[in-house]
Each structure stands twice: as structure tokens, then as C-alpha cells.
Design an enzyme around this catalytic site. Structure first.
Site, PDB file in Angstrom:
ATOM      1  N   SER A  22       0.851  -1.186   0.000  1.00 36.85           N
ATOM      2  CA  SER A  22       0.000   0.000   0.000  1.00 36.85           C
ATOM      3  C   SER A  22       0.884   1.232   0.000  1.00 36.85           C
ATOM      4  CB  SER A  22      -0.880   0.004   1.246  1.00 36.85           C
ATOM      5  OG  SER A  22      -1.551   1.237   1.383  1.00 36.85           O
TER       6      SER A  22
ATOM      7  N   TYR B  56      -2.005  -1.271  10.366  1.00 38.15           N
ATOM      8  CA  TYR B  56      -1.956  -1.494   8.915  1.00 38.15           C
ATOM      9  C   TYR B  56      -0.674  -0.918   8.321  1.00 38.15           C
ATOM     10  CZ  TYR B  56      -3.439  -1.514   4.029  1.00 38.15           C
ATOM     11  OH  TYR B  56      -3.512  -1.716   2.675  1.00 38.15           O
TER      12      TYR B  56
ATOM     13  N   LYS C  22       2.520  -3.061   6.643  1.00 35.97           N
ATOM     14  CA  LYS C  22       2.972  -2.854   5.263  1.00 35.97           C
ATOM     15  C   LYS C  22       4.435  -2.412   5.219  1.00 35.97           C
ATOM     16  CE  LYS C  22      -0.817  -4.033   3.213  1.00 35.97           C
ATOM     17  NZ  LYS C  22      -0.885  -5.296   2.477  1.00 35.97           N
TER      18      LYS C  22
ATOM     19  N   LYS D 264     -11.824  -0.312  -5.484  1.00 38.36           N
ATOM     20  CA  LYS D 264     -13.189  -0.436  -4.941  1.00 38.36           C
ATOM     21  C   LYS D 264     -13.353  -1.827  -4.338  1.00 38.36           C
ATOM     22  CE  LYS D 264     -15.021   2.465  -8.590  1.00 38.36           C
ATOM     23  NZ  LYS D 264     -15.791   2.503  -9.830  1.00 38.36           N
ATOM     24  N   THR D 265     -13.142  -1.923  -3.022  1.00 35.58           N
ATOM     25  CA  THR D 265     -13.298  -3.194  -2.307  1.00 35.58           C
ATOM     26  C   THR D 265     -14.030  -2.929  -1.005  1.00 35.58           C
ATOM     27  OG1 THR D 265     -11.245  -2.961  -1.064  1.00 35.58           O
ATOM     28  CG2 THR D 265     -11.091  -4.063  -3.221  1.00 35.58           C
TER      29      THR D 265
END
Length: 164
Positions: free
Chosen positions: A33, A88, A92, A120-121
Site C-alpha cells: 500500500s 496497517y 505494510k 473499490k473493495t
């Protein structure tokens, strides 16, 4: 928690490593990310994790353990860890760093990280700008780089970028 994600991926890689090394063109592509760039960390951590020549897997595990201890004690912010999406971001950044260590240790492999884009998730509450197919295409581009291509590299939507 960040430790689970990091160690889960690390264990899968370690289990597959003998097969990847034995192949004629082994590749590891870790989906990362943009928030996994080192700029999300304080200066001291950023410098240490960016020093890929001296960074070790043991030191990376030690730093992650320190984060988990600070996080659980409610001291993450006071100790200079990211405050928003901290687990998060740390998961990463540690995975990116581990990928760089692997790339250095196994130059016969292509080990890279890729940010697929804002997809888009359910994780983005479908607010992303890319379809899942477009995000997957960005990951696939990195997986299909030609033999002898870059290793230990960070890609954002298919383009090389610094880890910082």
C-alpha cells in the site's frame, strides 16, 4: 493486528522459498500500500528500515515486537509510531522491508512490492477509483516483469517508486 499479517505472509514465503529458488525464474510479489512507504514512520525508524544493506530479519522482527508492545500498552503515539491506521501501516512497512531483505539475500529471485491503486473493495468501503480488475492488472504487471528485471523494488500502479 500487524504482527499476524506480517508473520503469516512471512511463513508462507519461507515455506515456498525452496521451490522458488529451485525454479528458473522465481518471483514474489507482495501486495502493499502507498501507506506502507517509510515516510509514515518517524525519522529514526525510517532511516533504519531504509538502510537495506545493514537491516536484518532479526532486527525487523525486533522492531515489530517493539511496536506490538507499545501498541498494546497504548503507547504507540508516544513512542513515535503512526497514529492513524497504525497496525496497517506498520504491517505494510515491515513487509516491504522484509521483501527488500529477501531480494538482497536471494538475487536469483524477483522480489517486489506493489501498491495496486485505490481499489473499490469492501476494505475501502467501495470508495476506490479502480475496479478490482484494474488493481489486479497493476499487480500482474509486476509479476510478469521480464526475467532479470528489477528486484527489491516498490511499484505504485505498475511504476517504480522509492520506498520512502
Amino acid at each position: 493486528m500487524s504482527g499476524d499479517k506480517y508473520y503469516g505472509i512471512k511463513h508462507v514465503i519461507e515455506a515456498m522459498l525452496p521451490l522458488l529458488v529451485a525454479s528458473s525464474d522465481g518471483r514474489i510479489v507482495n501486495v502493499s500500500s502507498i501507506v506502507g512507504k517509510l515516510r509514515v514512520l518517524n525519522e529514526e525508524l525510517r532511516q533504519e528500515l531504509d538502510d537495506v544493506e545493514n537491516l536484518t530479519e532479526e532486527r525487523l522482527d525486533e522492531l515489530l515486537g517493539k511496536f506490538l508492545k507499545d501498541f498494546e500498552a497504548g503507547e504507540a503515539e508516544a513512542r513515535g509510531w503512526p497514529t492513524v491506521l497504525s497496525a496497517y501501516k506498520v504491517s505494510k512497512t515491515t513487509m516491504n522491508s522484509y521483501s527488500r531483505i529477501l531480494a538482497k539475500r536471494h538475487p536469483e529471485l524477483r522480489v517486489n512490492c506493489v501498491h495496486p491503486g485505490y481499489v473499490k473493495t469492501d476494505m475501502t468501503l467501495y470508495s476506490g477509483v479502480l475496479t478490482p480488475a484494474e488493481g489486479a492488472s497493476n499487480v500482474t504487471k509486476v509479476a510478469l516483469l521480464p526475467a532479470g528485471g528489477p528486484t527489491g523494488t516498490f511499484f505504485v500502479m505498475g511504476e517504480e517508486e522509492p520506498f520512502v
